[in-house]
Design a protein around this motif. Structure first.
Motif, PDB file in Angstrom:
ATOM      1  N   THR A 198       0.839  -1.192   0.000  1.00 18.25           N
ATOM      2  CA  THR A 198       0.000   0.000   0.000  1.00 18.25           C
ATOM      3  C   THR A 198       0.881   1.252   0.000  1.00 18.25           C
ATOM      4  O   THR A 198       0.731   2.120   0.828  1.00 18.25           O
ATOM      5  CB  THR A 198      -0.942  -0.002   1.202  1.00 18.25           C
ATOM      6  N   CYS A 199       1.774   1.325  -0.949  1.00 19.74           N
ATOM      7  CA  CYS A 199       2.720   2.436  -0.954  1.00 19.74           C
ATOM      8  C   CYS A 199       2.120   3.735  -1.468  1.00 19.74           C
ATOM      9  O   CYS A 199       2.667   4.799  -1.221  1.00 19.74           O
ATOM     10  CB  CYS A 199       3.983   2.077  -1.726  1.00 19.74           C
ATOM     11  N   THR A 200       0.996   3.667  -2.159  1.00 21.10           N
ATOM     12  CA  THR A 200       0.361   4.912  -2.588  1.00 21.10           C
ATOM     13  C   THR A 200      -0.711   5.301  -1.572  1.00 21.10           C
ATOM     14  O   THR A 200      -1.358   4.450  -0.966  1.00 21.10           O
ATOM     15  CB  THR A 200      -0.265   4.805  -3.993  1.00 21.10           C
ATOM     16  N   THR A 201      -0.886   6.588  -1.403  1.00 23.92           N
ATOM     17  CA  THR A 201      -1.828   7.100  -0.411  1.00 23.92           C
ATOM     18  C   THR A 201      -3.247   6.631  -0.699  1.00 23.92           C
ATOM     19  O   THR A 201      -3.946   6.146   0.187  1.00 23.92           O
ATOM     20  CB  THR A 201      -1.765   8.638  -0.380  1.00 23.92           C
ATOM     21  N   VAL A 202      -3.697   6.778  -1.937  1.00 27.68           N
ATOM     22  CA  VAL A 202      -5.074   6.415  -2.281  1.00 27.68           C
ATOM     23  C   VAL A 202      -5.291   4.909  -2.167  1.00 27.68           C
ATOM     24  O   VAL A 202      -6.329   4.460  -1.678  1.00 27.68           O
ATOM     25  CB  VAL A 202      -5.443   6.946  -3.678  1.00 27.68           C
ATOM     26  N   GLN A 203      -4.314   4.127  -2.567  1.00 21.09           N
ATOM     27  CA  GLN A 203      -4.410   2.666  -2.468  1.00 21.09           C
ATOM     28  C   GLN A 203      -4.551   2.250  -1.002  1.00 21.09           C
ATOM     29  O   GLN A 203      -5.389   1.418  -0.657  1.00 21.09           O
ATOM     30  CB  GLN A 203      -3.156   2.057  -3.097  1.00 21.09           C
ATOM     31  N   PHE A 204      -3.748   2.849  -0.145  1.00 22.27           N
ATOM     32  CA  PHE A 204      -3.809   2.533   1.281  1.00 22.27           C
ATOM     33  C   PHE A 204      -5.169   2.900   1.860  1.00 22.27           C
ATOM     34  O   PHE A 204      -5.802   2.121   2.568  1.00 22.27           O
ATOM     35  CB  PHE A 204      -2.706   3.260   2.054  1.00 22.27           C
ATOM     36  N   LEU A 205      -5.639   4.095   1.542  1.00 22.97           N
ATOM     37  CA  LEU A 205      -6.913   4.557   2.065  1.00 22.97           C
ATOM     38  C   LEU A 205      -8.073   3.728   1.515  1.00 22.97           C
ATOM     39  O   LEU A 205      -9.007   3.377   2.242  1.00 22.97           O
ATOM     40  CB  LEU A 205      -7.091   6.038   1.719  1.00 22.97           C
ATOM     41  N   SER A 206      -8.016   3.373   0.251  1.00 20.90           N
ATOM     42  CA  SER A 206      -9.044   2.533  -0.356  1.00 20.90           C
ATOM     43  C   SER A 206      -9.119   1.178   0.343  1.00 20.90           C
ATOM     44  O   SER A 206     -10.208   0.673   0.627  1.00 20.90           O
ATOM     45  CB  SER A 206      -8.758   2.351  -1.850  1.00 20.90           C
ATOM     46  N   TYR A 207      -7.964   0.607   0.627  1.00 24.24           N
ATOM     47  CA  TYR A 207      -7.940  -0.689   1.312  1.00 24.24           C
ATOM     48  C   TYR A 207      -8.531  -0.571   2.716  1.00 24.24           C
ATOM     49  O   TYR A 207      -9.311  -1.420   3.155  1.00 24.24           O
ATOM     50  CB  TYR A 207      -6.512  -1.232   1.369  1.00 24.24           C
ATOM     51  N   ALA A 208      -8.186   0.509   3.422  1.00 20.13           N
ATOM     52  CA  ALA A 208      -8.692   0.705   4.784  1.00 20.13           C
ATOM     53  C   ALA A 208     -10.200   0.941   4.793  1.00 20.13           C
ATOM     54  O   ALA A 208     -10.912   0.440   5.666  1.00 20.13           O
ATOM     55  CB  ALA A 208      -7.976   1.877   5.444  1.00 20.13           C
ATOM     56  N   LEU A 209     -10.705   1.691   3.827  1.00 21.09           N
ATOM     57  CA  LEU A 209     -12.133   2.034   3.788  1.00 21.09           C
ATOM     58  C   LEU A 209     -13.009   0.940   3.188  1.00 21.09           C
ATOM     59  O   LEU A 209     -14.135   0.720   3.628  1.00 21.09           O
ATOM     60  CB  LEU A 209     -12.350   3.318   2.983  1.00 21.09           C
ATOM     61  N   CYS A 210     -12.497   0.291   2.127  1.00 16.87           N
ATOM     62  CA  CYS A 210     -13.352  -0.592   1.324  1.00 16.87           C
ATOM     63  C   CYS A 210     -12.837  -2.017   1.184  1.00 16.87           C
ATOM     64  O   CYS A 210     -13.473  -2.836   0.510  1.00 16.87           O
ATOM     65  CB  CYS A 210     -13.535   0.019  -0.074  1.00 16.87           C
ATOM     66  N   GLY A 211     -11.673  -2.317   1.757  1.00 21.53           N
ATOM     67  CA  GLY A 211     -11.146  -3.673   1.675  1.00 21.53           C
ATOM     68  C   GLY A 211     -10.554  -4.032   0.325  1.00 21.53           C
ATOM     69  O   GLY A 211     -10.301  -5.199   0.053  1.00 21.53           O
ATOM     70  N   THR A 212     -10.322  -3.030  -0.517  1.00 17.53           N
ATOM     71  CA  THR A 212      -9.696  -3.245  -1.814  1.00 17.53           C
ATOM     72  C   THR A 212      -8.760  -2.088  -2.116  1.00 17.53           C
ATOM     73  O   THR A 212      -9.060  -0.935  -1.786  1.00 17.53           O
ATOM     74  CB  THR A 212     -10.737  -3.374  -2.953  1.00 17.53           C
ATOM     75  N   ALA A 213      -7.634  -2.395  -2.730  1.00 16.52           N
ATOM     76  CA  ALA A 213      -6.703  -1.339  -3.131  1.00 16.52           C
ATOM     77  C   ALA A 213      -7.164  -0.653  -4.421  1.00 16.52           C
ATOM     78  O   ALA A 213      -6.613   0.366  -4.804  1.00 16.52           O
ATOM     79  CB  ALA A 213      -5.300  -1.914  -3.310  1.00 16.52           C
TER      80      ALA A 213
END
Length: 155
Positions: A79-94
């Protein structure tokens, strides 16, 4: 741990993760890097880069010292990109284009090659990234600490 909190038509707190609060704040005009930065700073917040910190993903191409560094206790390159990390935390997908809370949210991207575009997500188009210069009056991804003060962690 993810905590969802307040929202109004101009600012939405997306989540608080390890002391960082992530917000989407309405941008006036085209969603360029300059407008994303100005919007976050006007709200008393920092702006993250596409890459979460200087050595994320093993390179610093999409990082700038002007950005707020996002480093967590368990940091990894998945999850090195900010949006990818946040997407995973919020929605369970990068895949941010599958994460409705991030719809029309744009992040600052150093070295943008399309009219100073910030990069963003368009859930309806199932697309990431989309060029912010092609969108207007959408949202900037901004960050503050959990107390919502302007004292932010910088690398």
């Amino acid at each position: 741990m993810v905590y969802l909190a307040f929202s109004n038509s101009e600012t939405v707190r997306l989540a608080t993760l390890e002391g960082f609060s992530f917000y989407k704040v309405r941008v006036s005009g085209p969603v360029t890097n300059a407008n994303v930065r100005a919007t976050c700073e006007a709200a008393g917040l920092g702006f993250p880069c596409h890459y979460r910190h200087e050595t994320a993903c093993g390179i610093s191409l999409y990082w700038s010292p002007a950005c707020t560094g996002i480093v967590f206790s368990k940091d990894d390159d998945f999850t090195c990109t900010t949006v990818q990390f946040l997407s995973y935390a919020l929605c369970g997908t990068a895949a941010s284009y599958r994460c409705p809370p991030l719809d029309h949210t744009f992040v600052y991207i150093p070295l943008s090659v399309h009219n100073d575009s910030a990069w963003g997500t368009d859930v309806g188009a199932a697309a990431w990234p989309v060029n912010g210069a092609d969108y207007s009056d959408m949202f900037a991804l901004c960050v503050g600490n959990y107390l919502h003060s302007i004292t932010l962690y910088k690398l």
